[in-house]
Design an enzyme around this catalytic site. Structure first.
Site, PDB file in Angstrom:
ATOM      1  N   LYS B  45      49.999  36.456  26.771  1.00  0.00           N
ATOM      2  CA  LYS B  45      48.636  36.728  27.230  1.00  0.00           C
ATOM      3  C   LYS B  45      48.118  35.464  27.895  1.00  0.00           C
ATOM      4  O   LYS B  45      48.592  34.375  27.583  1.00  0.00           O
ATOM      5  CB  LYS B  45      47.761  36.918  25.989  1.00  0.00           C
ATOM      6  CG  LYS B  45      47.256  38.286  25.734  1.00  0.00           C
ATOM      7  CD  LYS B  45      46.394  38.307  24.495  1.00  0.00           C
ATOM      8  CE  LYS B  45      44.928  38.333  24.867  1.00  0.00           C
ATOM      9  NZ  LYS B  45      44.552  39.329  25.866  1.00  0.00           N
ATOM     10  N   ASN B  99      51.440  31.845  29.948  1.00  0.00           N
ATOM     11  CA  ASN B  99      50.454  32.075  31.005  1.00  0.00           C
ATOM     12  C   ASN B  99      49.180  31.316  30.657  1.00  0.00           C
ATOM     13  O   ASN B  99      48.639  31.475  29.563  1.00  0.00           O
ATOM     14  CB  ASN B  99      50.179  33.576  31.140  1.00  0.00           C
ATOM     15  CG  ASN B  99      49.224  33.895  32.269  1.00  0.00           C
ATOM     16  OD1 ASN B  99      48.027  33.591  32.195  1.00  0.00           O
ATOM     17  ND2 ASN B  99      49.726  34.510  33.322  1.00  0.00           N
ATOM     18  N   CYS B 130      41.255  32.889  38.175  1.00  0.00           N
ATOM     19  CA  CYS B 130      40.077  32.649  37.349  1.00  0.00           C
ATOM     20  C   CYS B 130      38.910  32.133  38.176  1.00  0.00           C
ATOM     21  O   CYS B 130      39.118  31.457  39.170  1.00  0.00           O
ATOM     22  CB  CYS B 130      40.431  31.583  36.338  1.00  0.00           C
ATOM     23  SG  CYS B 130      40.538  32.262  34.741  1.00  0.00           S
ATOM     24  N   ILE B 191      52.214  40.160  42.263  1.00  0.00           N
ATOM     25  CA  ILE B 191      50.841  39.681  42.385  1.00  0.00           C
ATOM     26  C   ILE B 191      50.071  39.968  41.091  1.00  0.00           C
ATOM     27  O   ILE B 191      50.551  40.710  40.235  1.00  0.00           O
ATOM     28  CB  ILE B 191      50.116  40.407  43.567  1.00  0.00           C
ATOM     29  CG1 ILE B 191      50.156  41.899  43.336  1.00  0.00           C
ATOM     30  CG2 ILE B 191      50.658  39.998  44.889  1.00  0.00           C
ATOM     31  CD1 ILE B 191      49.387  42.751  44.339  1.00  0.00           C
ATOM     32  N   GLY B 211      48.228  49.469  38.162  1.00  0.00           N
ATOM     33  CA  GLY B 211      48.807  50.809  38.147  1.00  0.00           C
ATOM     34  C   GLY B 211      49.726  51.001  39.340  1.00  0.00           C
ATOM     35  O   GLY B 211      49.856  50.104  40.177  1.00  0.00           O
ATOM     36  N   GLY B 238      52.611  47.531  39.804  1.00  0.00           N
ATOM     37  CA  GLY B 238      52.905  48.946  40.013  1.00  0.00           C
ATOM     38  C   GLY B 238      54.303  49.396  39.676  1.00  0.00           C
ATOM     39  O   GLY B 238      54.702  50.496  40.043  1.00  0.00           O
TER      40      GLY B 238
END
Lengths: 249, 289
Positions: B45, B99, B130, B191, B211, B238
């Site tokens: 995470k 990450n 961010c 990405i 998605g 995706g």
């Protein structure tokens, strides 16, 4: 898991019971646990969580209210159609060895305590609140346990909300080693907390939030608690059963 | 089954399949279904120097064609993650990609310092999407000069390989990738989610959209950057099945990350790995290691 729809029946307006036959063995279910159901539709991408209403052998039941696109599409599904389900998920009610239990349900919250009542009903008193006498049909399966029923419009049983009916009766249960289980809307939990804070009973509730994954992966469905080191708990993973006393209401 | 191991930053990975950051919790949660050691590498995470609270409820919107999330980068902080989880990944012999994110440039550098040097960490993946609180909340990743500076700063703090995770919401993603490369970056993840807004009963909420529809955007980014830059690229966006993953390999990705697909089917990752092995064994997928 693959399952086949056995029955998808409207009990009262917008409220359904869905029975599915699961291929393979269903793992042991703790009342309060839930399944993520894949609903095939152009506008539904993520699975939807449903608490377990009942289970007998390979037959699994959920009771649901039509609220959005997902449940609407689900309500149109017919016997014989396939449904991909995932579960049981989450942490259900912890049932210890108390002398007696009070079970409180508001509205569609009855879906979350039905299986619990089937397990502990002989040692429990059910308080069920609904808006009118129509809602009484949702509890007909539990009438043998002689539930205390309240309706907001007074058309059946007590007039008023479920916590008020509990307030009137609670003195009769004092002195017992008891625990409270509850499932219902957030306002119900707020008034329950207010009432029970005088008595200091242990109380477990089922919390609901919108979920992404149902497995603790996405952190979509958190609830704020008073745990200082980890205040934000995942409803799908650390819950959905929480102590009423740990949730920030 | 075919051997689909891959070499990344001088280390051999079991396979080129990872999870996307934030879609597999802290790593232990999924183990009721499958072992984390199936992965080529586990991506954490998003972690920050200090623990971070997330956004209020709700945090998820189902868009039908995908989802919008507004989790708000809730996390327990790098230090606690390393203390509580690195042993687990070591036991599972699964390398981690940590990450990281920050709200100031200095916070990114601090992250790299806190990780220190540990063999279980394969790389640091830098989330550059961010908001920069000192620059009015504009994301760091939009300005090639800022990207160059952040990567250079992180590189000077650590000898762990550094991956820049880029957003496609920029004028020219190749230019940003080029800037990261000049800053000394070792690889790219292409990405991130695409920024979007939902109308939640009259309240407009920003979030990241993910998605299946993301795939073409991601594939374009991978294809164009792979042609121009001599560093490994991890494709993300995706991917729902092995065919999608293969498209990314053919476009020049060295590895792929699977994210949102896991929410729809939590067994997507093992299924994709199995299918890739089968195709490789049957000679239907040829590749250079």
């Amino acid at each position: 898991m693959e399952s086949i729809i056995e029955k998808n029946e409207e009990i009262i307006e917008n409220h359904y019971i869905l029975n599915v036959r699961v291929k393979g063995r269903i793992p042991k279910i703790t009342p309060g646990q839930f399944f993520m159901v894949r609903i095939e539709d152009r506008e539904v991408f993520l699975r939807r969580p449903f608490t377990v209403y009942d289970q007998r052998g390979d037959l699994l039941s959920i009771m649901y209210k039509v609220r959005g696109r997902g449940t609407m599409v689900l309500s149109r599904m017919k016997k014989g159609q396939k449904l991909s389900i995932l579960g049981p998920l989450g942490r259900g009610f912890h049932i210890g060895k108390r002398d007696f239990y009070l079970v409180i349900a508001g509205g569609i919250g009855i879906a979350g305590v039905h299986l619990l009542m089937k397990r502990i009903g002989k040692k429990a008193k059910l308080f069920y609140g609904t808006s009118s006498s129509l809602g009484v049909s949702l509890v007909k399966d539990l009438m043998d346990y002689e539930p205390v029923i309240s309706t907001m419009d007074g058309s059946y049983g007590y007039r008023g909300d479920v916590v008020s009916s509990l307030r009137e009766k609670i003195d009769g249960f004092l002195g017992k080693d008891l625990e409270v289980f509850a499932c219902g809307p957030k306002e119900m939990y707020r008034s329950l907390k207010e009432l029970l804070s005088k008595y200091g009973f242990a109380c477990q509730i089922l919390w609901e939030e919108r979920m992404g994954c149902g497995m603790g992966l996405c952190f979509g469905c958190v609830v704020k608690t008073n745990d200082e080191s980890d205040p934000e708990k995942r409803v799908c993973f650390e819950g959905p059963a929480f102590s009423l006393w740990e949730i920030s209401l | 089954m075919g051997n689909i191991s891959v070499e990344l930053f001088g280390k051999k990975l079991r396979n080129p399949v990872m999870n996307a950051s934030g879609t597999l919790g802290y790593g232990k949660e999924i183990e009721r279904l499958w072992k984390i050691s199936l992965l080529g590498a586990f991506v954490t995470k998003g972690l920050s120097v200090r623990p971070h609270h997330g956004n209020p409820q709700p945090r998820i919107w189902d868009l039908g064609y995908g989802m919008l999330n507004s989790i708000g980068l809730q996390n327990i902080g790098i230090k606690r993650f390393m203390e509580e989880y690195s042993q687990f990944f070591r036991r599972r012999r699964t390398p981690i990609i940590v990450n990281i994110f920050g709200f100031t440039e200095e916070e990114y550098f601090e992250c790299a310092r806190v990780i220190g040097h540990t063999s279980v960490v394969l790389a640091i993946e830098v989330n550059l999407s961010c908001p920069n609180v000192k620059q009015g909340g504009i994301s760091f990743g939009k300005d090639p000069e800022v990207v160059r500076r952040i990567i250079r700063g992180i590189k000077s703090e650590t000898d762990i390989p550094v991956i820049a995770k880029l957003s496609q919401e920029v004028k020219d993603i190749v230019e940003v990738a080029q800037a990261a490369y000049e800053g000394g970056v070792d690889g790219l993840t292409l990405i991130n989610t695409i920024p979007g807004v939902v109308n939640d009963g009259g309240k407009f909420i920003r979030g990241g959209i993910s998605g299946p529809f993301l795939k073409s955007f991601a594939l374009k980014a991978v294809y164009e950057c792979a042609k121009r830059l001599p560093i490994p690229i991890i494709g993300a966006g995706g991917i729902m099945n092995a065919n999608d993953a293969l498209d990314f390999f053919l476009a020049g990705a060295k590895a792929v990350q699977i994210g949102t697909a896991t929410f729809v089917d939590p067994n997507t990752i093992p299924k994709v790995i199995k299918e890739l092995k089968r195709r490789y064994k049957e000679g239907r997928w040829k590749r250079d290691l």
